[in-house]
Design an enzyme around this catalytic site. Sequence first.
Site, mmCIF file in Angstrom:
data_model
loop_
_atom_site.group_PDB
_atom_site.id
_atom_site.type_symbol
_atom_site.label_atom_id
_atom_site.label_comp_id
_atom_site.label_asym_id
_atom_site.label_seq_id
_atom_site.Cartn_x
_atom_site.Cartn_y
_atom_site.Cartn_z
ATOM 1 C CG ASP A 144 5.112 -3.720 11.994
ATOM 2 O OD1 ASP A 144 5.380 -5.011 12.755
ATOM 3 O OD2 ASP A 144 6.420 -3.463 10.720
ATOM 4 C CG HIS B 169 1.719 -12.893 0.373
ATOM 5 N ND1 HIS B 169 2.752 -12.748 0.013
ATOM 6 C CD2 HIS B 169 1.315 -12.082 1.884
ATOM 7 C CE1 HIS B 169 3.694 -12.171 0.766
ATOM 8 N NE2 HIS B 169 3.631 -11.644 1.988
ATOM 9 N N GLY C 22 2.682 -2.425 8.821
ATOM 10 C CA GLY C 22 3.215 -3.332 9.171
ATOM 11 C C GLY C 22 4.628 -2.250 8.051
ATOM 12 C CG ASP D 110 -2.936 -6.666 16.731
ATOM 13 O OD1 ASP D 110 -3.045 -6.851 15.225
ATOM 14 O OD2 ASP D 110 -3.000 -7.738 17.719
ATOM 15 C CG MET D 111 -3.024 -5.910 10.971
ATOM 16 S SD MET D 111 -1.596 -6.223 9.305
ATOM 17 C CE MET D 111 -1.185 -7.721 9.998
ATOM 18 C CE LYS E 145 6.998 -3.402 -0.856
ATOM 19 N NZ LYS E 145 7.440 -5.779 0.070
#
EC number: 2.1.1.118
Length: 351
Positions: A221, A259, A198, A241-242, A255
Amino acid sequence: MDTPNTFQNDDEIKAQAQVWKHMFGFAETIMLRSTVSLGIPDIIHNNGPVTLSQLVTHLPLKSTSIDRFHHFMRYLVHMQLFTISTDQITKEDKYELTPASKLLVHGHQKSLAPYVMLQTHPEEFSVWSHVINVLDGKKPYWESNDTSMYEKTEGDPEINEILNDAMTSHSTFMLPALVSGLMKENVLDGVASIVDVGGNSGVVAKGIVDAFPHVKCSVMDLNHVIERVIKNPKLDYVAGDMFTSIPNADAILLKSTLHNYEDDDCIKILNIAKEALPSTGGKVILVEIVVDTENLPLFTSARLSMGMDMMLMSGKERTKKEWEDLLRKANFTSHQVIPIMAIESIIVAYS
């Protein structure tokens, strides 16, 4: 007949002041956005201390009422965004930047102006109007936009640009603190390769490569992000795609990513990140807010506010205990929280 007691003690006066302050709290947010939109910090930065009449001539407005603009600037001075000094020769009042408004000058390494424009965007206020609904499990962003934040961003070029500018601004701003923390705790000792998942424009990855020349750094990303970024020859770029896979490396950097998600999705991401690590010695490096950290208590209000904001977006800011529980559920053997000179902390999870 009893005479009404009209005396108000200090505690009641303080209570009134507190309620009045919160009642008009929105005013400071809107005034902050307005001063960035008008470019007032840029004008003063470029021209030095300026009088009210000089400042008016640089505003991007067809006409401006001097009297009303005086009231406008008076409030910004009250917010400590600007100071007033008196010219010793002309005796005119001149406005100058403060440490806070210096952070609102566009184009500087330490500029939060793009982040201000993201967090104070009208759509952000629209989502906040649904804040009560989050208490019974609803998703305010969906209610406000009929789509997820990620789909909205991808499908709206204007919002996408605002978001990317804000992320780049924030990454650039906090990069020195991140690099300092990594150096101080020797986090990248023995690390020959790292993937910034990302990583957007690669600002953080570039900073890591510059500070740690022995580390080969890749930016991963989504495809539409990788296609538009200006490539840096020091970095490798990977579209992916993670939630599916992450390229192999000695360390994985996430990073301000976790969240955005609730626990189940975070565990999926962490498990995939762990699969990309070597069998021994690998680590996942998180850069995230730790809500109850004792580091830099001046940021406590901002951390709690971000916690509310992420909840509206179906995400979550976490406490030390919540990070510990999350990493344990993802089967990491241990972790270390490293305070840095920023709103976030570094969290190193060992596989």
